[in-house]
Design an enzyme around this catalytic site. Structure first.
Site, PDB file in Angstrom:
ATOM      1  N   GLY A  12       0.833  -1.206   0.000  1.00 22.64           N
ATOM      2  CA  GLY A  12       0.000   0.000   0.000  1.00 22.64           C
ATOM      3  C   GLY A  12       0.865   1.251   0.000  1.00 22.64           C
ATOM      4  O   GLY A  12       1.925   1.287  -0.650  1.00 22.64           O
ATOM      5  N   ILE A  14       2.616   2.770   2.509  1.00 20.55           N
ATOM      6  CA  ILE A  14       3.948   2.649   3.124  1.00 20.55           C
ATOM      7  C   ILE A  14       4.792   1.654   2.312  1.00 20.55           C
ATOM      8  O   ILE A  14       5.966   1.910   2.033  1.00 20.55           O
ATOM      9  CB  ILE A  14       3.871   2.205   4.601  1.00 20.55           C
ATOM     10  CG1 ILE A  14       3.038   3.195   5.419  1.00 20.55           C
ATOM     11  CG2 ILE A  14       5.273   2.103   5.213  1.00 20.55           C
ATOM     12  CD1 ILE A  14       2.873   2.844   6.887  1.00 20.55           C
ATOM     13  N   GLY A  15       4.181   0.533   1.914  1.00 25.17           N
ATOM     14  CA  GLY A  15       4.921  -0.485   1.163  1.00 25.17           C
ATOM     15  C   GLY A  15       5.518   0.089  -0.126  1.00 25.17           C
ATOM     16  O   GLY A  15       6.696  -0.139  -0.430  1.00 25.17           O
ATOM     17  N   ASN A  96      -6.453  -6.265  12.018  1.00 29.28           N
ATOM     18  CA  ASN A  96      -5.014  -6.428  11.779  1.00 29.28           C
ATOM     19  C   ASN A  96      -4.425  -7.639  12.503  1.00 29.28           C
ATOM     20  O   ASN A  96      -3.414  -8.184  12.057  1.00 29.28           O
ATOM     21  CB  ASN A  96      -4.272  -5.129  12.120  1.00 29.28           C
ATOM     22  CG  ASN A  96      -4.531  -4.059  11.061  1.00 29.28           C
ATOM     23  OD1 ASN A  96      -5.108  -4.365  10.013  1.00 29.28           O
ATOM     24  ND2 ASN A  96      -4.129  -2.828  11.316  1.00 29.28           N
ATOM     25  N   THR A 120       2.638  -2.302  11.106  1.00 30.28           N
ATOM     26  CA  THR A 120       1.174  -2.321  11.209  1.00 30.28           C
ATOM     27  C   THR A 120       0.712  -1.946  12.625  1.00 30.28           C
ATOM     28  O   THR A 120       1.290  -2.398  13.610  1.00 30.28           O
ATOM     29  CB  THR A 120       0.656  -3.738  10.839  1.00 30.28           C
ATOM     30  OG1 THR A 120       1.078  -4.030   9.506  1.00 30.28           O
ATOM     31  CG2 THR A 120      -0.858  -3.815  10.917  1.00 30.28           C
ATOM     32  N   HIS A 176       3.382   3.056  20.971  1.00 30.88           N
ATOM     33  CA  HIS A 176       3.145   3.984  19.859  1.00 30.88           C
ATOM     34  C   HIS A 176       1.679   4.414  19.911  1.00 30.88           C
ATOM     35  O   HIS A 176       0.842   3.924  19.170  1.00 30.88           O
ATOM     36  CB  HIS A 176       3.445   3.253  18.553  1.00 30.88           C
ATOM     37  CG  HIS A 176       3.359   4.114  17.332  1.00 30.88           C
ATOM     38  ND1 HIS A 176       3.941   5.343  17.237  1.00 30.88           N
ATOM     39  CD2 HIS A 176       2.762   3.898  16.134  1.00 30.88           C
ATOM     40  CE1 HIS A 176       3.702   5.845  16.036  1.00 30.88           C
ATOM     41  NE2 HIS A 176       2.991   4.991  15.351  1.00 30.88           N
TER      42      HIS A 176
HETATM   43  N1  APR Z   1      -1.861  -9.739   3.600  1.00 31.04           N
HETATM   44  C1  APR Z   1      -1.098  -8.905   2.851  1.00 31.04           C
HETATM   45  N2  APR Z   1      -1.450  -7.636   2.584  1.00 31.04           N
HETATM   46  C2  APR Z   1      -2.616  -7.206   3.080  1.00 31.04           C
HETATM   47  C3  APR Z   1      -3.461  -8.013   3.874  1.00 31.04           C
HETATM   48  C4  APR Z   1      -3.042  -9.344   4.117  1.00 31.04           C
HETATM   49  N3  APR Z   1      -3.791 -10.178   4.832  1.00 31.04           N
HETATM   50  N4  APR Z   1      -4.550  -7.277   4.223  1.00 31.04           N
HETATM   51  C5  APR Z   1      -4.377  -6.057   3.693  1.00 31.04           C
HETATM   52  N5  APR Z   1      -3.220  -6.009   2.993  1.00 31.04           N
HETATM   53  C6  APR Z   1      -2.659  -4.914   2.217  1.00 31.04           C
HETATM   54  C7  APR Z   1      -3.693  -4.042   1.542  1.00 31.04           C
HETATM   55  O1  APR Z   1      -4.156  -4.653   0.343  1.00 31.04           O
HETATM   56  C8  APR Z   1      -2.920  -2.761   1.299  1.00 31.04           C
HETATM   57  O2  APR Z   1      -2.302  -2.745   0.022  1.00 31.04           O
HETATM   58  O3  APR Z   1      -1.971  -4.024   3.081  1.00 31.04           O
HETATM   59  C9  APR Z   1      -1.827  -2.784   2.383  1.00 31.04           C
HETATM   60  C10 APR Z   1      -1.959  -1.646   3.383  1.00 31.04           C
HETATM   61  O4  APR Z   1      -1.725  -0.472   2.708  1.00 31.04           O
HETATM   62  P1  APR Z   1      -2.520   0.888   2.993  1.00 31.04           P
HETATM   63  O5  APR Z   1      -3.967   0.593   3.156  1.00 31.04           O
HETATM   64  O6  APR Z   1      -2.102   1.866   1.961  1.00 31.04           O
HETATM   65  O7  APR Z   1      -1.962   1.301   4.433  1.00 31.04           O
HETATM   66  P2  APR Z   1      -0.571   2.007   4.810  1.00 31.04           P
HETATM   67  O8  APR Z   1      -0.771   3.471   4.866  1.00 31.04           O
HETATM   68  O9  APR Z   1       0.527   1.455   3.969  1.00 31.04           O
HETATM   69  O10 APR Z   1      -0.424   1.517   6.333  1.00 31.04           O
HETATM   70  C11 APR Z   1      -0.271   0.163   6.641  1.00 31.04           C
HETATM   71  O11 APR Z   1       0.896   0.609   8.701  1.00 31.04           O
HETATM   72  O12 APR Z   1       1.242   2.583   9.886  1.00 31.04           O
HETATM   73  C12 APR Z   1       0.487   1.429   9.771  1.00 31.04           C
HETATM   74  O13 APR Z   1      -1.634   2.143  10.658  1.00 31.04           O
HETATM   75  C13 APR Z   1      -0.958   1.759   9.497  1.00 31.04           C
HETATM   76  O14 APR Z   1      -1.728  -0.438   9.985  1.00 31.04           O
HETATM   77  C14 APR Z   1      -1.444   0.467   8.930  1.00 31.04           C
HETATM   78  C15 APR Z   1      -0.222  -0.054   8.143  1.00 31.04           C
END
Ligand code: APR
Length: 320
Positions: A12, A14-15, A96, A120, A176
């Site tokens: 997403g 962060i990734g 989560n 996460t 956190h």
């Molecule tokens: N396995 C793999 N990926 C997953 C799963 C799973 N079971 N469930 C959700 N995802 C993916 C989503 O498809 C999405 O691409 O995780 C990604 C999360 O990305 P974003 O929604 O853009 O969130 P992001 O801002 O990257 O934050 C991710 O980090 O800081 C923390 O609170 C934040 O918990 C959140 C995490």
């Protein structure tokens, strides 16, 4: 020489940012893993196409199968859902936690030797769950929060003093969340303690307290502005600093959510403390000499983390 392999679980906000930074810093081969089909593949292709312009040699792969993270050296976990305005990090726990169960199984099977950095939220509880579900050694599973919280504190102080954030050192302990403990006594500008800067009339104690509070609310401030998600640039940069310290055996001294086994009088949970990160993982937890007020604040924060871990244990009794 073989490149390091960095697996990003969650492609997403962060990734994607992590992958871009890892490419620019030439940290190694990057695998972006996500449950959504097409997103990690699309981001990998887009990132590869940024390489000719940025001037690095790319190796990005998008994946939906855990087999693709096989033998990763570092795994950074951002899978899950971020918060929306009005939500606390703790509101994400149920969804989560299920995600951590899946990720833990993938790590156990394909990357048991990796150094794992969990991002996460709610961070301190999710890193605890990830260590349990993966079964990886406790010193190889850490949570990223302190580097980010300290960076926010550094940035706010740099704005206040109108100096480079590079010359500001801060330390933030605890969970956190709202109870985190920005440590004024262990924070300085080019070695000048913040208390001295108050005496030097660079800042008033009242203003300093406001900055401490803004640091605690730093994540919520961004969620309030973005409305559709949470911070991602600074969290990605912070997690990558930890990864680099492991990959290059830099032995950085960084605040991180580490497993506590009696340090600070806490046992069996993860919380933010200063650690040394080397090629061994968390090589050492540093026990600071805290004042009684600082100790109380840390214990209050640890209590908040414990409550979240108890919720996890109620939802998933097998993790107890
Ligand atoms: N396995 C793999 N990926 C997953 C799963 C799973 N079971 N469930 C959700 N995802 C993916 C989503 O498809 C999405 O691409 O995780 C990604 C999360 O990305 P974003 O929604 O853009 O969130 P992001 O801002 O990257 O934050 C991710 O980090 O800081 C923390 O609170 C934040 O918990 C959140 C995490």
């Amino acid at each position: 020489m073989a490149r390091n392999k960095i697996a990003l679980i969650g492609a997403g906000q962060i990734g994607g940012t992590l992958a871009h930074l890892a490419g620019i810093r030439e940290l190694g081969e990057v695998v972006l893993f996500d449950v959504v089909d097409g997103v990690p593949q699309g981001k990998a292709l887009d990132l590869s196409q940024s390489a000719p312009v940025e001037g690095f040699s790319p190796k990005f792969k998008g994946a939906n199968e855990y087999a693709d993270i096989k033998d990763a050296d570092v795994v950074i976990v951002t899978a899950g859902v971020p918060r929306k305005p009005g939500m606390s990090r703790d509101d994400l726990i149920e969804i989560n936690l299920k995600v951590m169960e899946q990720v833990g199984a993938g790590l156990r099977k394909y990357a048991p030797e990796a150094f794992v950095i969990c991002v996460t939220n709610p961070l301190d509880a999710m890193v605890w769950a990830l260590q349990k579900t993966s079964g990886l050694p406790r010193n190889k599973v850490v949570g990223m929060a302190g580097v980010l919280d300290s960076a926010r504190f550094r940035y706010f102080l740099s704005e206040e003093f109108d100096v480079s954030p590079q010359d500001i050192h801060t330390m933030v302990l605890g969970g956190h969340g709202d109870t985190m403990v920005p440590l004024i006594r262990y924070s300085s500008v080019a070695g000048i303690p913040l208390a001295d800067l108050v005496k030097m009339r660079w800042i008033t104690q009242k203003r300093l307290d406001e900055i401490v509070q803004r640091t605690r609310d730093g994540g919520a401030e961004i969620v309030g502005l973005l409305k559709t998600g949470s911070a991602f640039y600074a969290p990605a940069a912070a997690a990558l600093d930890m990864a680099e310290s492991y990959l290059n055996d830099k032995k950085r001294v960084l605040p991180a959510a580490a497993y506590l086994n009696g340090e600070y009088g806490v046992k069996g949970i993860y919380a933010g403390v200063p650690v040394i990160i080397s090629a061994k993982g968390v090589e050492r937890v540093i026990e600071l000499d805290l004042s009684s007020a600082e100790k109380d604040a840390l214990m209050h924060s640890v209590q908040a983390v414990k409550s979240l871990v108890e919720i996890c244990q109620r939802i998933a009794p097998n993790l107890a």
